[in-house]
Motif scaffolding. Sequence first.
Motif, PDB file in Angstrom:
ATOM      1  N   PRO A  19       0.835  -1.187   0.162  1.00  0.00           N
ATOM      2  CA  PRO A  19       0.033  -0.223   0.136  1.00  0.00           C
ATOM      3  C   PRO A  19       0.930   1.303   0.090  1.00  0.00           C
ATOM      4  N   ALA A  20       1.784   1.575  -1.020  1.00  0.00           N
ATOM      5  CA  ALA A  20       2.842   2.431  -1.131  1.00  0.00           C
ATOM      6  C   ALA A  20       2.182   3.439  -2.200  1.00  0.00           C
ATOM      7  N   ALA A  21       2.364   3.099  -3.547  1.00  0.00           N
ATOM      8  CA  ALA A  21       2.245   3.845  -4.448  1.00  0.00           C
ATOM      9  C   ALA A  21       2.104   3.067  -5.697  1.00  0.00           C
ATOM     10  N   ALA A  22       1.460   3.677  -6.808  1.00  0.00           N
ATOM     11  CA  ALA A  22       1.447   3.030  -8.275  1.00  0.00           C
ATOM     12  C   ALA A  22       2.368   4.188  -9.159  1.00  0.00           C
ATOM     13  N   ILE A  23       3.335   3.854  -9.876  1.00  0.00           N
ATOM     14  CA  ILE A  23       4.161   4.613 -10.558  1.00  0.00           C
ATOM     15  C   ILE A  23       3.979   4.129 -11.956  1.00  0.00           C
ATOM     16  N   ASN A  24       3.356   5.161 -12.905  1.00  0.00           N
ATOM     17  CA  ASN A  24       2.605   4.743 -14.266  1.00  0.00           C
ATOM     18  C   ASN A  24       3.624   5.346 -15.201  1.00  0.00           C
ATOM     19  N   LEU A  25       4.485   4.763 -16.035  1.00  0.00           N
ATOM     20  CA  LEU A  25       5.095   5.479 -17.202  1.00  0.00           C
ATOM     21  C   LEU A  25       4.109   5.633 -18.447  1.00  0.00           C
ATOM     22  N   ILE A  63      -2.951   4.120   6.857  1.00  0.00           N
ATOM     23  CA  ILE A  63      -2.603   2.871   6.116  1.00  0.00           C
ATOM     24  C   ILE A  63      -2.643   1.881   7.242  1.00  0.00           C
ATOM     25  N   GLU A  64      -3.270   0.644   6.895  1.00  0.00           N
ATOM     26  CA  GLU A  64      -3.099  -0.479   7.964  1.00  0.00           C
ATOM     27  C   GLU A  64      -2.765  -1.909   7.225  1.00  0.00           C
ATOM     28  N   GLN A  65      -1.624  -2.782   7.752  1.00  0.00           N
ATOM     29  CA  GLN A  65      -1.467  -3.635   7.006  1.00  0.00           C
ATOM     30  C   GLN A  65      -1.615  -4.831   7.959  1.00  0.00           C
ATOM     31  N   ASP A  66      -2.415  -5.993   7.182  1.00  0.00           N
ATOM     32  CA  ASP A  66      -2.522  -6.997   8.085  1.00  0.00           C
ATOM     33  C   ASP A  66      -2.021  -8.444   7.533  1.00  0.00           C
ATOM     34  N   GLN A 122      -4.703  -1.744   3.486  1.00  0.00           N
ATOM     35  CA  GLN A 122      -5.875  -0.774   3.384  1.00  0.00           C
ATOM     36  C   GLN A 122      -5.417   0.557   3.592  1.00  0.00           C
ATOM     37  N   THR A 123      -6.004   1.497   2.578  1.00  0.00           N
ATOM     38  CA  THR A 123      -5.788   3.030   2.905  1.00  0.00           C
ATOM     39  C   THR A 123      -7.091   3.620   3.020  1.00  0.00           C
ATOM     40  N   TYR A 124      -7.253   4.352   4.101  1.00  0.00           N
ATOM     41  CA  TYR A 124      -8.321   5.084   4.232  1.00  0.00           C
ATOM     42  C   TYR A 124      -7.977   6.769   3.980  1.00  0.00           C
ATOM     43  N   GLU A 158       1.432   0.311  10.499  1.00  0.00           N
ATOM     44  CA  GLU A 158       0.421   1.193  10.477  1.00  0.00           C
ATOM     45  C   GLU A 158       1.164   2.365  10.184  1.00  0.00           C
ATOM     46  N   SER A 159       0.454   3.079   9.257  1.00  0.00           N
ATOM     47  CA  SER A 159       1.142   4.587   8.758  1.00  0.00           C
ATOM     48  C   SER A 159       0.188   5.571   8.743  1.00  0.00           C
TER      49      SER A 159
END
Length: 730
Positions: free
Chosen positions: A178-184, A554-557, A530-532, A584-585
């Motif tokens: 749950p970090a980011a998407a980089i689209n070229l 952001i929560e990671q399970d 999950q990102t809220y 958790e971030s």
Amino acid sequence: MTQPLTARRTALSVAIALSLASMPGFAQESTDGSDGEVSSPTTLEAIEVTADGERRSTENSDSYTTEVMRTATPLSMSIRETPQSVSVVSRQQIEDRNLEDVTDVVKTVTGLHSRQYDTSRARFNARGFEIGNLMVDGVPTSWRPGWSAGETQRSMVMYDHVEVVRGATGLTTGFGNPAAAINLVRKHADSRELTGDISVSGGRWSTYSTTADVTTPLNSSGSVRGRIVANYKQADSYQDLLEDEQSVFYGVVDADLTDATTLSLGVSYQDNDPSGSTWGGLPPWYTDGSRTDWDRDKTTAADWTYWASEDTGYFATLNHRFANGWSVEARYDRSETDGDMKLLYLSGQPDRVTGLGMGRSTSYYLTERVQDTITLSTSGPFQLAGREHELAFGYIHSDMDFESIGHASTNTPPGNFNTWDGSYPEPVWGATSIADARDTTEDSFYAVTRLSLADNLTAVLGGRLASYEIDGQTWQGPFGYEHNDVFTPYGGLILDLNEEVSAYASYTDIFNPQDSFDIDGEALDPISGQTYEMGLKGEFYEGRLNASLALFRIEQDNVATQAGTQPDGNGGTVAYYRGQEGVESDGYEIDVAGQVAPGWEVSAGLSVFSARDQDGDEANTEFPRRSLKLFTRYQFQNTLRPLTIGGGVTWFSEGYKEVSNPVSSEDERLEQGAYSLVSLMARYQFTPELSAQVNVDNLLDEKYYSQVGFYNQYSYGEPRNVTATLKYSF
């Protein structure tokens, strides 16, 4: 995940597309006569969106933003309409800031960070999580970060712009963190006239580069067009021994088969051929436990080491647009990446006086990654309850084969590291064995809709249903597992507060397979993230300026944690795992990009976050918690119009890793304190065709670490660099 299931899903997707084509009005061809020709004014309206609504270009727009993007969802939406944190690095930004590869781009984007493992390998991070793949024209291309083969060195000469979505992005990327998407987003042949440019540049450390980019019609009407981009670069480095040679080729043919049907065929190739490559960083301690302070040109490479790579891509896209606004698309993408690496790893602590005491490890790896992706999709508007809405859905099949082969070797002691000059003898390479191999297959269905609930309220709802199978082998032996029908939801609300400002809230999800097994030998379920998010977005000056404020959590399970060991049946033991809560971030981001006045473009972003593990301790502390990125450019008006000047500053808070001093066993920190990097640019347009540009990076010659803590080592960032470019356009 079996072949019959795949076949049934493919048949279902085709049946859906055919059913849509048979709807009343669907089979009528467009008669708008749009030819997708690029115009050349210097306002945002010049941003091209061709009739199919799919391809979008930022070339010739003179803008730092874009009208539409499709990285967050398969729908074409503006930044304001997207209920997630998004950024775009336009073609104009790439040229103004002399961004040569994807790592350079990442360094400019709000909330993204780059950590340079060694000379040919970088790690990208956002909001405390690693970014594990890159997208090219919306198609995810995964790689094994430990076996990097040039993925983070992809040249920007092939791409029109880069779109970035922060947070969980499972709807479009499938699996990941749950970090980011980089689209070229690739360049295309959109001009019906002969056009192009040729540039040459030179910089510090004997760096020379030349680029040619030419588009031409291939028939008299211009309905078939071709584009070729070629680049060659040769460079030394501020690091001893390191040299690099890079060749890039990109070609694409775009054809209007009818007024409503387009076909694109393309190929890309990049060859990275460095020598004197490092593997890891520099030792932080001497044998007496005191800290080292090496010069920035210090290296751990030998004169025979290299980290070479080749990346080849093929793509074919067929798109048809119906008269009622719907379109269907079929595409095929193939990515081939090969790595060839002869490496030397130095570790330990040298003696302050004699330089003796360093350990060594030599490795020779050959890697190969081949990924094939087939995509079938359709999208368009529909009427419901007296309002117009949008719908997009499709099917994706992806197969990725990866293999890494290692060679055995013999080693000799490295000698005096204080006087190291790389003249360490190349070992005798022995028998080969598989270091890591895996075949990953994924079949996915996605659907997403944008519902107009009221004049000022929109909902974006969707999901992705994925099944995947992984079969692999490491030096520990074979393994394999599969998971079927993993559902990834997506939801967002956008409320227009007035004509310029909207409020939004969203929930996004993503999953990530993990090679860990429980006490019964069953693969653990994927890690979920999950990102809220909620925030405000503004679109000002008729869309020429975008601004946003985002609050996120952001929560990671289900992160694998070792739960014990048990007999492996061969006289040894093997670990087993259980899932538990992960990192958790939470934090906030501010992002501004676009035109604030005629000729004045700005890109600015502030990111603040905190990331903690399941025990409440700070996680991934090597990455700064706060960062500020600002760049602005002004083209003078009236008599000084040929002159453009710009500059920026990037500020990072401290980053560190808690370690144990290997000599004293006392707790210490490997730390990079807060620092700033300043850049400048200037361009002069001598004639409409000829221009000259100068870029200065790290103007104040800041001495800083590009990474701290990777295997308890550190590496230095690049000193002040100056690049001059002469460009001729026609």
